[in-house]
Scaffold this motif. Structure first.
Motif, PDB file in Angstrom:
ATOM      1  N   ASN A  91       0.831  -1.194   0.000  1.00 19.17           N
ATOM      2  CA  ASN A  91       0.000   0.000   0.000  1.00 19.17           C
ATOM      3  C   ASN A  91       0.869   1.248   0.000  1.00 19.17           C
ATOM      4  O   ASN A  91       1.934   1.279   0.603  1.00 19.17           O
ATOM      5  CB  ASN A  91      -0.905   0.017   1.227  1.00 19.17           C
ATOM      6  CG  ASN A  91      -1.914  -1.103   1.194  1.00 19.17           C
ATOM      7  OD1 ASN A  91      -2.337  -1.529   0.129  1.00 19.17           O
ATOM      8  ND2 ASN A  91      -2.300  -1.586   2.346  1.00 19.17           N
ATOM      9  N   LYS A  92       0.394   2.263  -0.663  1.00 19.79           N
ATOM     10  CA  LYS A  92       1.095   3.550  -0.660  1.00 19.79           C
ATOM     11  C   LYS A  92       0.575   4.363   0.517  1.00 19.79           C
ATOM     12  O   LYS A  92      -0.620   4.348   0.797  1.00 19.79           O
ATOM     13  CB  LYS A  92       0.856   4.278  -1.974  1.00 19.79           C
ATOM     14  CG  LYS A  92       1.448   3.549  -3.163  1.00 19.79           C
ATOM     15  CD  LYS A  92       0.965   4.172  -4.456  1.00 19.79           C
ATOM     16  CE  LYS A  92       1.480   3.430  -5.655  1.00 19.79           C
ATOM     17  NZ  LYS A  92       0.882   2.113  -5.836  1.00 19.79           N
ATOM     18  N   VAL A  93       1.471   5.038   1.212  1.00 17.95           N
ATOM     19  CA  VAL A  93       1.079   5.813   2.387  1.00 17.95           C
ATOM     20  C   VAL A  93       1.636   7.227   2.308  1.00 17.95           C
ATOM     21  O   VAL A  93       2.546   7.505   1.525  1.00 17.95           O
ATOM     22  CB  VAL A  93       1.549   5.152   3.702  1.00 17.95           C
ATOM     23  CG1 VAL A  93       0.902   3.784   3.890  1.00 17.95           C
ATOM     24  CG2 VAL A  93       3.059   5.039   3.746  1.00 17.95           C
ATOM     25  N   SER A  94       1.075   8.105   3.135  1.00 20.42           N
ATOM     26  CA  SER A  94       1.567   9.479   3.219  1.00 20.42           C
ATOM     27  C   SER A  94       1.460   9.957   4.660  1.00 20.42           C
ATOM     28  O   SER A  94       0.762   9.353   5.478  1.00 20.42           O
ATOM     29  CB  SER A  94       0.769  10.398   2.290  1.00 20.42           C
ATOM     30  OG  SER A  94      -0.555  10.532   2.760  1.00 20.42           O
ATOM     31  N   PHE A  95       2.180  11.031   4.962  1.00 21.26           N
ATOM     32  CA  PHE A  95       2.042  11.706   6.242  1.00 21.26           C
ATOM     33  C   PHE A  95       2.376  13.168   6.014  1.00 21.26           C
ATOM     34  O   PHE A  95       3.019  13.519   5.020  1.00 21.26           O
ATOM     35  CB  PHE A  95       2.926  11.077   7.329  1.00 21.26           C
ATOM     36  CG  PHE A  95       4.365  11.504   7.275  1.00 21.26           C
ATOM     37  CD1 PHE A  95       4.861  12.423   8.190  1.00 21.26           C
ATOM     38  CD2 PHE A  95       5.233  10.990   6.331  1.00 21.26           C
ATOM     39  CE1 PHE A  95       6.182  12.816   8.154  1.00 21.26           C
ATOM     40  CE2 PHE A  95       6.561  11.372   6.288  1.00 21.26           C
ATOM     41  CZ  PHE A  95       7.034  12.295   7.203  1.00 21.26           C
ATOM     42  N   VAL A  96       1.928  14.021   6.916  1.00 22.70           N
ATOM     43  CA  VAL A  96       2.184  15.458   6.794  1.00 22.70           C
ATOM     44  C   VAL A  96       3.210  15.844   7.854  1.00 22.70           C
ATOM     45  O   VAL A  96       2.915  15.816   9.050  1.00 22.70           O
ATOM     46  CB  VAL A  96       0.887  16.281   6.968  1.00 22.70           C
ATOM     47  CG1 VAL A  96       1.179  17.762   6.885  1.00 22.70           C
ATOM     48  CG2 VAL A  96      -0.146  15.863   5.936  1.00 22.70           C
ATOM     49  N   PRO A  97       4.425  16.181   7.430  1.00 21.79           N
ATOM     50  CA  PRO A  97       5.455  16.573   8.397  1.00 21.79           C
ATOM     51  C   PRO A  97       5.155  17.937   9.007  1.00 21.79           C
ATOM     52  O   PRO A  97       4.540  18.786   8.366  1.00 21.79           O
ATOM     53  CB  PRO A  97       6.734  16.612   7.565  1.00 21.79           C
ATOM     54  CG  PRO A  97       6.271  16.834   6.162  1.00 21.79           C
ATOM     55  CD  PRO A  97       4.910  16.212   6.061  1.00 21.79           C
ATOM     56  N   GLN A  98       5.553  18.117  10.235  1.00 22.11           N
ATOM     57  CA  GLN A  98       5.394  19.391  10.924  1.00 22.11           C
ATOM     58  C   GLN A  98       6.702  20.170  10.813  1.00 22.11           C
ATOM     59  O   GLN A  98       7.785  19.606  10.970  1.00 22.11           O
ATOM     60  CB  GLN A  98       5.058  19.156  12.408  1.00 22.11           C
ATOM     61  CG  GLN A  98       3.787  18.355  12.633  1.00 22.11           C
ATOM     62  CD  GLN A  98       2.568  19.094  12.145  1.00 22.11           C
ATOM     63  OE1 GLN A  98       2.383  20.260  12.427  1.00 22.11           O
ATOM     64  NE2 GLN A  98       1.733  18.394  11.381  1.00 22.11           N
ATOM     65  N   ALA A  99       6.605  21.469  10.556  1.00 17.30           N
ATOM     66  CA  ALA A  99       7.787  22.316  10.426  1.00 17.30           C
ATOM     67  C   ALA A  99       8.625  22.265  11.699  1.00 17.30           C
ATOM     68  O   ALA A  99       8.085  22.257  12.812  1.00 17.30           O
ATOM     69  CB  ALA A  99       7.363  23.756  10.141  1.00 17.30           C
ATOM     70  N   GLY A 100       9.931  22.187  11.540  1.00 15.43           N
ATOM     71  CA  GLY A 100      10.849  22.210  12.672  1.00 15.43           C
ATOM     72  C   GLY A 100      11.064  20.866  13.340  1.00 15.43           C
ATOM     73  O   GLY A 100      11.795  20.775  14.322  1.00 15.43           O
ATOM     74  N   ARG A 101      10.449  19.818  12.834  1.00  8.38           N
ATOM     75  CA  ARG A 101      10.627  18.480  13.412  1.00  8.38           C
ATOM     76  C   ARG A 101      11.408  17.605  12.443  1.00  8.38           C
ATOM     77  O   ARG A 101      11.380  17.825  11.238  1.00  8.38           O
ATOM     78  CB  ARG A 101       9.267  17.858  13.721  1.00  8.38           C
ATOM     79  CG  ARG A 101       8.518  18.646  14.774  1.00  8.38           C
ATOM     80  CD  ARG A 101       7.263  17.960  15.181  1.00  8.38           C
ATOM     81  NE  ARG A 101       6.545  18.766  16.184  1.00  8.38           N
ATOM     82  CZ  ARG A 101       5.438  18.382  16.746  1.00  8.38           C
ATOM     83  NH1 ARG A 101       4.877  17.221  16.435  1.00  8.38           N
ATOM     84  NH2 ARG A 101       4.855  19.157  17.640  1.00  8.38           N
ATOM     85  N   ASP A 102      12.089  16.604  12.984  1.00  7.26           N
ATOM     86  CA  ASP A 102      12.884  15.690  12.167  1.00  7.26           C
ATOM     87  C   ASP A 102      12.200  14.333  12.094  1.00  7.26           C
ATOM     88  O   ASP A 102      11.598  13.874  13.075  1.00  7.26           O
ATOM     89  CB  ASP A 102      14.282  15.518  12.759  1.00  7.26           C
ATOM     90  CG  ASP A 102      15.096  16.792  12.695  1.00  7.26           C
ATOM     91  OD1 ASP A 102      15.020  17.482  11.657  1.00  7.26           O
ATOM     92  OD2 ASP A 102      15.802  17.098  13.660  1.00  7.26           O
ATOM     93  N   TYR A 103      12.321  13.695  10.934  1.00  7.54           N
ATOM     94  CA  TYR A 103      11.682  12.394  10.705  1.00  7.54           C
ATOM     95  C   TYR A 103      12.662  11.426  10.085  1.00  7.54           C
ATOM     96  O   TYR A 103      13.628  11.823   9.440  1.00  7.54           O
ATOM     97  CB  TYR A 103      10.475  12.561   9.771  1.00  7.54           C
ATOM     98  CG  TYR A 103       9.413  13.454  10.351  1.00  7.54           C
ATOM     99  CD1 TYR A 103       8.428  12.945  11.180  1.00  7.54           C
ATOM    100  CD2 TYR A 103       9.415  14.820  10.092  1.00  7.54           C
ATOM    101  CE1 TYR A 103       7.468  13.775  11.733  1.00  7.54           C
ATOM    102  CE2 TYR A 103       8.463  15.652  10.643  1.00  7.54           C
ATOM    103  CZ  TYR A 103       7.488  15.122  11.466  1.00  7.54           C
ATOM    104  OH  TYR A 103       6.547  15.949  12.015  1.00  7.54           O
ATOM    105  N   GLU A 104      12.388  10.146  10.296  1.00  6.34           N
ATOM    106  CA  GLU A 104      13.166   9.090   9.671  1.00  6.34           C
ATOM    107  C   GLU A 104      12.194   8.074   9.090  1.00  6.34           C
ATOM    108  O   GLU A 104      11.225   7.684   9.758  1.00  6.34           O
ATOM    109  CB  GLU A 104      14.078   8.424  10.699  1.00  6.34           C
ATOM    110  CG  GLU A 104      14.997   7.402  10.098  1.00  6.34           C
ATOM    111  CD  GLU A 104      16.102   6.985  11.048  1.00  6.34           C
ATOM    112  OE1 GLU A 104      16.558   5.845  10.914  1.00  6.34           O
ATOM    113  OE2 GLU A 104      16.508   7.787  11.901  1.00  6.34           O
TER     114      GLU A 104
END
Length: 59
Positions: A10-23
């Motif tokens: 399945n294809k997924v998405s998320f909305v990153p928040q400004a100023g936060r780091d993701y992996e």
């Protein structure tokens, strides 16, 4: 060697928040599965909920 059409997860998405780091980490045992984590200032990983991705029609 061709890898076209190997990913059928399945294809997924998320909305990153400004100023936060993701992996984004590949999930063992799933050809194209991923998990998304927020990385804290101390380096701790917190799982982030993902949503089904919406396909866009090409114009």
């Amino acid at each position: 060697m061709l890898f076209v059409d190997l990913c059928r997860s399945n294809k997924v998405s998320f909305v990153p928040q400004a100023g936060r780091d993701y992996e984004v980490v590949g999930v063992s045992g799933q050809a194209c599965g991923v998990k998304v984590y927020e990385v804290s200032k101390s380096g701790d990983l917190t799982p982030i909920a993902v949503n089904p991705a919406v396909s866009c029609a090409r114009k």
